[in-house]
Write a protein that holds these residues in place. Structure first.
Motif, PDB file in Angstrom:
ATOM      1  N   GLN A 378       7.188  12.853   5.076  1.00  0.00           N
ATOM      2  CA  GLN A 378       6.927  11.432   5.306  1.00  0.00           C
ATOM      3  C   GLN A 378       7.614  10.939   6.575  1.00  0.00           C
ATOM      4  O   GLN A 378       7.090  10.087   7.298  1.00  0.00           O
ATOM      5  CB  GLN A 378       7.327  10.598   4.075  1.00  0.00           C
ATOM      6  N   ALA A 379       8.799  11.509   6.883  1.00  0.00           N
ATOM      7  CA  ALA A 379       9.497  11.115   8.107  1.00  0.00           C
ATOM      8  C   ALA A 379       8.769  11.630   9.344  1.00  0.00           C
ATOM      9  O   ALA A 379       8.657  10.917  10.357  1.00  0.00           O
ATOM     10  CB  ALA A 379      10.932  11.628   8.081  1.00  0.00           C
ATOM     11  N   LEU A 380       8.251  12.840   9.277  1.00  0.00           N
ATOM     12  CA  LEU A 380       7.462  13.382  10.392  1.00  0.00           C
ATOM     13  C   LEU A 380       6.184  12.581  10.590  1.00  0.00           C
ATOM     14  O   LEU A 380       5.765  12.322  11.728  1.00  0.00           O
ATOM     15  CB  LEU A 380       7.130  14.848  10.129  1.00  0.00           C
ATOM     16  N   HIS A 381       5.561  12.179   9.497  1.00  0.00           N
ATOM     17  CA  HIS A 381       4.353  11.338   9.581  1.00  0.00           C
ATOM     18  C   HIS A 381       4.677   9.998  10.224  1.00  0.00           C
ATOM     19  O   HIS A 381       3.931   9.503  11.081  1.00  0.00           O
ATOM     20  CB  HIS A 381       3.765  11.129   8.184  1.00  0.00           C
ATOM     21  N   ALA A 382       5.792   9.406   9.830  1.00  0.00           N
ATOM     22  CA  ALA A 382       6.194   8.109  10.397  1.00  0.00           C
ATOM     23  C   ALA A 382       6.441   8.226  11.908  1.00  0.00           C
ATOM     24  O   ALA A 382       6.069   7.346  12.687  1.00  0.00           O
ATOM     25  CB  ALA A 382       7.442   7.585   9.686  1.00  0.00           C
ATOM     26  N   ALA A 383       7.084   9.330  12.301  1.00  0.00           N
ATOM     27  CA  ALA A 383       7.364   9.528  13.724  1.00  0.00           C
ATOM     28  C   ALA A 383       6.065   9.786  14.496  1.00  0.00           C
ATOM     29  O   ALA A 383       5.883   9.290  15.607  1.00  0.00           O
ATOM     30  CB  ALA A 383       8.312  10.685  13.911  1.00  0.00           C
ATOM     31  N   GLY A 384       5.160  10.541  13.904  1.00  0.00           N
ATOM     32  CA  GLY A 384       3.906  10.874  14.578  1.00  0.00           C
ATOM     33  C   GLY A 384       2.952   9.702  14.669  1.00  0.00           C
ATOM     34  O   GLY A 384       2.030   9.695  15.517  1.00  0.00           O
ATOM     35  N   ALA A 385       3.180   8.685  13.832  1.00  0.00           N
ATOM     36  CA  ALA A 385       2.286   7.522  13.838  1.00  0.00           C
ATOM     37  C   ALA A 385       2.569   6.590  15.007  1.00  0.00           C
ATOM     38  O   ALA A 385       1.740   5.703  15.313  1.00  0.00           O
ATOM     39  CB  ALA A 385       2.434   6.754  12.520  1.00  0.00           C
ATOM     40  N   LEU A 386       3.707   6.782  15.672  1.00  0.00           N
ATOM     41  CA  LEU A 386       4.016   5.935  16.824  1.00  0.00           C
ATOM     42  C   LEU A 386       3.087   6.287  17.983  1.00  0.00           C
ATOM     43  O   LEU A 386       2.739   7.449  18.196  1.00  0.00           O
ATOM     44  CB  LEU A 386       5.469   6.149  17.269  1.00  0.00           C
ATOM     45  N   PRO A 387       2.665   5.302  18.761  1.00  0.00           N
ATOM     46  CA  PRO A 387       1.809   5.605  19.920  1.00  0.00           C
ATOM     47  C   PRO A 387       2.569   6.422  20.948  1.00  0.00           C
ATOM     48  O   PRO A 387       3.775   6.244  21.142  1.00  0.00           O
ATOM     49  CB  PRO A 387       1.465   4.195  20.456  1.00  0.00           C
ATOM     50  N   SER A 388       1.881   7.334  21.600  1.00  0.00           N
ATOM     51  CA  SER A 388       2.497   8.186  22.599  1.00  0.00           C
ATOM     52  C   SER A 388       2.688   7.423  23.915  1.00  0.00           C
ATOM     53  O   SER A 388       2.033   6.434  24.163  1.00  0.00           O
ATOM     54  CB  SER A 388       1.656   9.445  22.834  1.00  0.00           C
TER      55      SER A 388
END
Length: 388
Positions: A378-388
């Protein structure tokens, strides 16, 4: 009123027995006669002289660690770093040269650079993957080689048997920081390592509530050198910390087995995640260091690292902010899982590092592995959801 006679507490008689070791506190050690007192230094290595060098509680811990390491002698000191520094101060002199694995504990390298050099002791760091190739780094003045396998952040495995063969031929002593594997995963003394250090703050004590280090060796002369230096430098350990370490060692095998299995499950789960470039955990089949691990080690460890595939620093901060089970902190071996971050600038400071990216290090505790994996996902998903 006449002064009251002093009564020294005596050890319990044979009518009292307990499953817990006694906590013997002492600064002053009493002697039966003045002759015993004036010859007290004769007891430095095999008895009790002053609280700095220990009480029966200290000796109980040292004897237990020595047996676990397969060694004849052990000295307890205030921390793992204190153990490494005490070894250097015991055995080195001006004009000597030291080799330190480039993946070894950072403060050890700092100690060599900022302190040993003041006393005319030179050092170099070497590629932890060198193996028998370490011979090319040796000088006639080389006296010690400091090893740590695997490196506790980048997880390089060293070919310890090959290094021992090279150093013994050259008459150079080896020091192994074995805190990652503990004696349950690898025993350095039986394979020829001269000195083995454990940061007993970690797996041996197991509860993140004390600082302690141990130095184990089969050599009587080395033991006497370390005990002397411990006494002269005043490197005392508390009886309470020794007691806590002894209590922690009662559950070491059970904790170790669970934590190693959980770490392998976490490492395997992370391997297939899109946000992870590489997982660094030698016990995992397919790991870049697995072959060397399997050749010498019989147990895993509870520490693993991974290289995250994040698009920004904000994503890194978001990952750590989103963690719910893992807490942010250094060290390892305790019952609670921890996460830490080592930026790419840390890797670039090293001469022989295969990584130029930031690294996340995980210490796996006693929580269910499924709960840990879900927290990371869930933490990796949260981080990956941020715009690049």
């Amino acid at each position: 009123m006449p002064p009251q006679a002093h009564v020294s507490p005596e050890a319990p008689n044979d009518q009292f027995r307990s499953l817990s070791p006694a906590v013997w506190r002492a600064s002053t050690v009493l002697f039966d006669t003045v002759a015993d007192f004036t010859s007290r230094k004769d007891r430095l290595f095999d008895g009790y002289t002053y609280g700095v060098t220990g009480t029966p509680t200290t000796r109980a811990l040292e004897e237990r660690v020595a047996a676990l390491e397969g060694a004849h002698h052990c000295v307890a000191v205030p921390s793992g770093q204190a153990a490494l520094c005490l070894i250097a101060l015991s055995l080195l002199e001006a004009g000597d040269h030291v080799l330190i694995a480039d993946s070894a504990y950072g403060p050890l390298r700092t100690f060599a650079r900022d302190y040993l050099q003041r006393f005319g002791i030179e050092h170099d760091t070497f590629d932890p993957l060198a193996g028998a190739g370490l011979a090319s780094w040796l000088r006639p003045q080389t006296k010690l080689v400091f090893l740590e396998s695997p490196g506790s952040i980048t997880m390089e495995m060293q070919d310890i048997p090959a290094i021992v063969e090279v150093t013994r031929t050259a008459g150079v002593r080896t020091v192994l920081d074995n805190s990652w594997a503990s004696p349950l995963g690898f025993r350095g003394i039986p394979v020829g390592v001269d000195i083995v250090v454990e940061a007993a703050s970690k797996l041996l004590s197991g509860h993140s509530d004390l600082l302690l280090g141990t130095i184990a060796t089969d050599s009587r002369s080395l033991y006497e050198a370390f005990r002397t230096t411990q006494s002269v430098l005043g490197q005392a350990v508390s009886a309470e910390d020794c007691f806590l370490a002894l209590r922690g060692m009662d559950t070491l095998e059970v904790r170790y087995s669970h934590q190693c299995a959980s770490a392998l499950a976490v490492a395997s789960a992370l391997t297939s995640h899109d946000a992870v470039t590489e997982v660094l955990f030698p016990p995992r089949p397919g790991d870049r260091s697995h072959t060397r691990w399997a050749a010498s080690f019989t147990g895993g460890g509870c520490v693993l690292s991974f290289v995250p595939h994040f698009h920004s620093d904000a994503a890194i901060h978001q990952f750590f902010s989103a963690l719910r089970v893992f807490q942010i902190g250094a060290s390892w071996g305790g019952v609670h899982s921890l996460a830490a971050y080592y930026p790419e600038t840390e890797q670039r400071k090293r001469k022989h590092c295969a990584f130029s990216a930031g690294i996340v290090r995980l210490s796996i505790g006693l929580e269910p592995s499924g709960k840990l994996i879900a927290d990371l996902e869930q933490a990796l998903h949260a981080a990956g959801a941020l715009p690049s």
